[in-house]
Design an enzyme around this catalytic site. Structure first.
Site, mmCIF file in Angstrom:
data_model
loop_
_atom_site.group_PDB
_atom_site.id
_atom_site.type_symbol
_atom_site.label_atom_id
_atom_site.label_comp_id
_atom_site.label_asym_id
_atom_site.label_seq_id
_atom_site.Cartn_x
_atom_site.Cartn_y
_atom_site.Cartn_z
ATOM 1 N N ASP A 1 -81.188 -104.424 -4.146
ATOM 2 C CA ASP A 1 -81.168 -103.537 -2.965
ATOM 3 C C ASP A 1 -82.534 -102.775 -3.003
ATOM 4 O O ASP A 1 -83.302 -102.615 -4.023
ATOM 5 C CB ASP A 1 -80.034 -102.428 -2.920
ATOM 6 C CG ASP A 1 -78.677 -103.188 -2.931
ATOM 7 O OD1 ASP A 1 -78.433 -104.140 -2.181
ATOM 8 O OD2 ASP A 1 -77.763 -102.424 -3.357
ATOM 9 N N TYR B 1 -78.276 -103.050 -16.552
ATOM 10 C CA TYR B 1 -78.711 -102.074 -15.715
ATOM 11 C C TYR B 1 -79.047 -100.659 -16.502
ATOM 12 O O TYR B 1 -78.002 -100.444 -17.501
ATOM 13 C CB TYR B 1 -77.780 -102.070 -14.539
ATOM 14 C CG TYR B 1 -77.814 -103.151 -13.651
ATOM 15 C CD1 TYR B 1 -78.554 -103.249 -12.775
ATOM 16 C CD2 TYR B 1 -76.935 -103.938 -13.902
ATOM 17 C CE1 TYR B 1 -78.423 -104.543 -11.739
ATOM 18 C CE2 TYR B 1 -76.761 -105.029 -12.766
ATOM 19 C CZ TYR B 1 -77.494 -105.324 -12.170
ATOM 20 O OH TYR B 1 -77.464 -106.389 -11.377
ATOM 21 N N ASP C 1 -74.015 -95.660 -1.950
ATOM 22 C CA ASP C 1 -75.596 -95.298 -2.628
ATOM 23 C C ASP C 1 -75.947 -94.312 -1.870
ATOM 24 O O ASP C 1 -75.527 -93.668 -0.761
ATOM 25 C CB ASP C 1 -76.376 -96.375 -2.826
ATOM 26 C CG ASP C 1 -76.828 -97.206 -1.445
ATOM 27 O OD1 ASP C 1 -76.746 -96.230 -0.245
ATOM 28 O OD2 ASP C 1 -77.374 -98.583 -1.321
ATOM 29 N N ARG D 1 -73.081 -100.446 -7.428
ATOM 30 C CA ARG D 1 -72.440 -99.627 -6.362
ATOM 31 C C ARG D 1 -70.974 -99.496 -6.447
ATOM 32 O O ARG D 1 -70.254 -98.293 -6.182
ATOM 33 C CB ARG D 1 -72.914 -99.986 -4.953
ATOM 34 C CG ARG D 1 -74.361 -99.717 -4.810
ATOM 35 C CD ARG D 1 -74.862 -99.732 -3.276
ATOM 36 N NE ARG D 1 -74.839 -101.417 -3.217
ATOM 37 C CZ ARG D 1 -74.376 -101.976 -1.875
ATOM 38 N NH1 ARG D 1 -74.107 -101.163 -0.998
ATOM 39 N NH2 ARG D 1 -74.406 -103.292 -1.753
#
Length: 318
Positions: free
Chosen positions: A38, A66, A80, A172
């Site tokens: 994103d 991540y 988000d 998310r």
């Protein structure tokens, strides 16, 4: 020009923006990315050039990693920080130990519902497009695996996590689900991808470094061979005659999955013994006697033969 670039995507650009930039820099049309990030996310974005676009689907088979920051007490429609605030709630007084205990319940195989604002196709149209049009969406849960979930920091209302997971996992959604479990809502405020398959953040390059490498004639230093995307598959080393059958898409004989000469490394969620019969196809890369990968083949147990399913030659050259 064929190969894979390990690009460190900056915050603010879409994955498509990065691909467009690479196309312009390299003056190549066959360019694509593996694993969308994103705009608010940064970090490892594999960009495939030329023939390497054929292996994009396999680049993240061995999972992703991540670092994420999550804000508790606020719920948004996109899950988000870029979304519209839907609800706010007081953040409960929870200790680090309580959060770590909750995180442990998310580890392992599970079904995860993707965010409504995602690139998943519904009747051929991305879900985010229908969500932006005001349509209320309920996406189907998908199987994912979270292998590692470590709390790096907790200072109310923010927590920082280190995550290792299978491809297809939405961080998310993880943030949203954590907020639901705590009863206060949550959204993802920052995301850094530190690994995608075999590609790591430490070895990535920025778009500016790519530009400099082109200007100085050092692009080959950063253009990785497409073989790197398939290294988690066992290798079938074949002679020149068999290789010609493979390059023409014909089935061929070679040691089967039960052979001691082959070791099937399990992808995330497939268990210690690799894919179980009937659950996942058993794949192997076809290599020449010099170790170069020319194809990906699937095992056909009924015929006890290997069938090429993705061939990377003969246009790879000699």
């Amino acid at each position: 020009m064929d190969g894979i670039l390990n690009i460190n995507k900056p915050v603010g650009l879409t994955s498509h923006d990065v691909v467009a930039r690479v196309r312009r820099l390299l003056r190549q049309q066959r360019v694509g990315h593996a694993g969308t990030l994103d705009p608010l996310a940064s970090g490892v974005l594999p960009v495939c050039v030329g023939l390497a676009t054929r292996v994009a689907d396999y680049l993240s088979e061995s999972g992703k990693a991540y670092q994420a920051e999550i804000v508790l007490g606020v719920e948004t429609d996109t899950y988000d920080r870029e979304g519209q605030v839907l609800n706010t709630q007081p953040v409960p007084d929870v200790s680090r130990e309580q959060i770590e205990s909750l995180l442990r319940t998310f580890i392992g195989p599970q079904l995860q519902v993707p965010p409504p604002y995602s690139a998943i196709k519904l009747q051929g149209e991305p879900a985010y497009r229908r969500a932006r049009a005001g349509e209320s969406l309920k996406l189907e849960a998908r199987p994912v695996v979270i292998e590692r979930l470590v709390l790096l920091a907790w200072e109310k209302p923010r927590l920082q996590l280190e995550i290792e997971c299978s491809k297809g996992t939405y961080i998310r959604s993880l943030a949203h689900d954590l907020g639901q479990r705590l009863g206060c809502g949550a959204y993802l405020s920052a995301l850094l991808r530190t690994r995608s398959g075999p590609l790591t953040l430490q070895e990535s390059i920025t778009l500016e470094q790519l530009d400099e490498a082109l200007a100085s004639g050092n692009l080959e230093r950063y253009l990785l061979p497409l073989d790197i995307a398939l290294q988690h598959y066992p290798a079938l080393v074949v002679d020149a005659k068999t290789l010609q059958r493979v390059l023409h898409g014909n089935s061929f004989r070679a040691p089967g999955p039960e052979s001691e000469s082959l070791t099937f490394a399990p992808a995330p969620g497939r268990g210690k013994d690799g894919p179980h019969p009937g659950e996942q196809p058993q794949l192997a890369r076809v290599c020449d006697e010099q170790g170069r990968t020319w194809a990906l083949a699937v095992w056909k147990p009924e015929q006890r033969l290997w069938q090429p399913m993705r061939v990377f030659g003969p246009e790879r050259g000699s």
